[in-house]
Scaffold this active site. Structure first.
Site, PDB file in Angstrom:
ATOM      1  CB  SER A   1      -7.740   3.464  10.524  1.00 59.86           C
ATOM      2  OG  SER A   1      -8.257   5.118  10.026  1.00 59.86           O
TER       3      SER A   1
ATOM      4  CG  ASP B   1      -8.111  -2.876  -4.535  1.00 61.61           C
ATOM      5  OD1 ASP B   1      -8.163  -4.063  -4.122  1.00 61.61           O
ATOM      6  OD2 ASP B   1      -9.095  -1.999  -4.082  1.00 61.61           O
TER       7      ASP B   1
ATOM      8  CE  LYS C   1     -11.205   4.253  13.252  1.00 58.92           C
ATOM      9  NZ  LYS C   1     -11.127   5.339  12.390  1.00 58.92           N
TER      10      LYS C   1
END
Length: 421
Positions: A318, A329, A343
């Protein structure tokens, strides 16, 4: 960095937090005048309405005949809170979303305390899923907790809670059932690392989760900082700022961020920490029930801009996956460890009138590069060898030792003089 915190509060109010505000301000659904609903029935109607107005995927309502489920619930005798709770849970089951669920008053109060104050009333067991067989095991008992007093060791399998098999409950519900009102008791069936089974009755009490921990590490002639975040609660952004200030004041040459077994918490807290580590980069894109995306972007300036390495595992979920995905990224930090939980949905807590509440999935998120991690997780840049250490940051944490070697090599490579061509 007070300048970084206030804008996040405003942004959250405009974004995810607005869901709760809108839900509470919308006019309540009213039954036909001929029907006089009692308090318990009103609770069922209120829960149905709140989910109807805020759930991330309204298209899911059609195949399960969502409006008919409300009608069927009200056709049953509902005269008490227990009747109402059973009816609400029956309505929510066809959604097939384990994260959209009813929280009884004690559960709702406990979850609010955990996310707002960094404390929880329970037995003090940190739980994880063992990778090879998905057995729920004890990561470590919290210091000074009932679990520590009962000498429950790391690696102990949790087989049942109050007679309910944990295989059927899953990790989240097992953790929920271990929490409860201070002074209440819970019966836990355990199997220790030597294979001996026993039952132990534990009395719940308030336990400090210590969501942020830090220390210095020596690796050769380098000084590294270690920052572990075990969950994202309201105090975490400030605690992280204090920890980083303390570590940088001691001239660390690299930072290991440990997000292992961080199951999430407040998304706003995770975003604030990402804001402190990313210099103007996109952190995450959230997508609401209308399919409208909102890109959350970090402010210019960071608390720490030196070399980093981030530890993740199957318990990283999460909000911690939002942070890990952004760091990966944006090439701010390599991820090492094992694949994260997966999640990619965001919930909001909505209070009901009697002290109970709802956790409702209100948005999904994508990493800055557009990766949807729901049920997939994030693959680390380097997967570390099994077996996975059960006590992150502890004396026998082989993954942390490997992270120290990797970060040291990274720093030395950056410091090496460029070879003449």
């Amino acid at each position: 960095m007070a300048w970084a915190r206030e804008p996040w509060q405003r942004r959250l109010g405009r974004g995810l937090g607005l869901t709760l505000l809108l839900v509470l301000l919308l006019a309540p659904w009213s039954a036909p005048a001929a029907l006089a609903l009692n308090d318990a029935q009103q609770l069922v109607v209120e829960a149905w309405r709140l989910v109807n107005q805020s759930y991330v995927d309204p298209g899911r309502f059609v195949p399960i005949h969502w409006r008919r489920l409300r009608q069927k619930a009200l056709e049953q005798p509902i005269s008490s809170s227990a009747d109402a709770y059973a009816a609400i849970e029956t309505m929510l089951t066809p959604l097939d979303d384990p994260y959209t669920r009813l929280l009884r008053p004690a559960e709702f109060s406990t979850l609010q305390s955990a996310t707002q104050q960094g404390t929880v009333t329970g037995v003090g067991l940190q739980l994880g899923l063992r990778a090879d067989d998905e057995q729920i095991v004890v990561i470590a008992p919290l210091d000074g907790s009932p679990a520590a007093d009962a000498h429950i060791a790391s690696g102990t399998e949790v087989l049942a809670v109050d007679g309910l098999d944990t295989t059927g409950l899953g990790l989240d519900l097992t953790a929920t059932r271990l929490r409860g009102a201070s002074g209440s008791t819970v019966l836990v069936q355990l199997r220790d690392p030597q294979g001996q089974e026993r039952e132990v009755e534990l009395e719940r009490r308030q336990v400090d989760l210590r969501p942020v921990r830090s220390k210095r590490l020596r690796q050769g002639n380098l000084t590294l900082g270690y920052l572990r975040i075990t969950q994202f609660s309201e105090p975490v952004p400030e605690l992280v700022q204090q920890a980083i200030a303390d570590l940088t004041g001691k001239d660390i040459e690299g930072l290991i961020l440990d997000l292992r077994n961080n199951s999430g918490g407040l998304v706003s807290a995770g975003l604030a920490v990402a804001d402190d580590l990313l210099n103007g980069s996109v952190i995450v894109e959230t997508e609401d029930r209308g399919g409208i995306g909102d890109r959350q972007q970090a402010h210019l300036g960071v608390l720490y801009d030196g070399p980093m390495l981030t530890l993740v595992n199957g318990g990283t979920a999460s909000a911690s996956e939002i942070l890990a995905g952004a760091l990966q990224d944006q090439e701010r930090s390599r991820l090492v460890g094992s694949r994260t939980f997966g999640k990619g949905l965001i919930q909001t807590l909505i209070p009901l009138g009697d002290g109970s509440g709802l956790a409702v999935t209100v948005a999904r998120y994508l990493t800055p590069d557009g990766r949807d991690i729901q049920n997939q997780g994030i693959r680390p840049d380097l997967e570390l060898r099994a077996p996975e250490p059960l006590d992150p940051g502890g004396e026998d944490d082989t993954w942390l030792e490997e992270a120290q070697r990797l970060l040291t090599h990274q720093i030395q490579q950056a410091q090496a003089p460029t070879q003449a061509q």
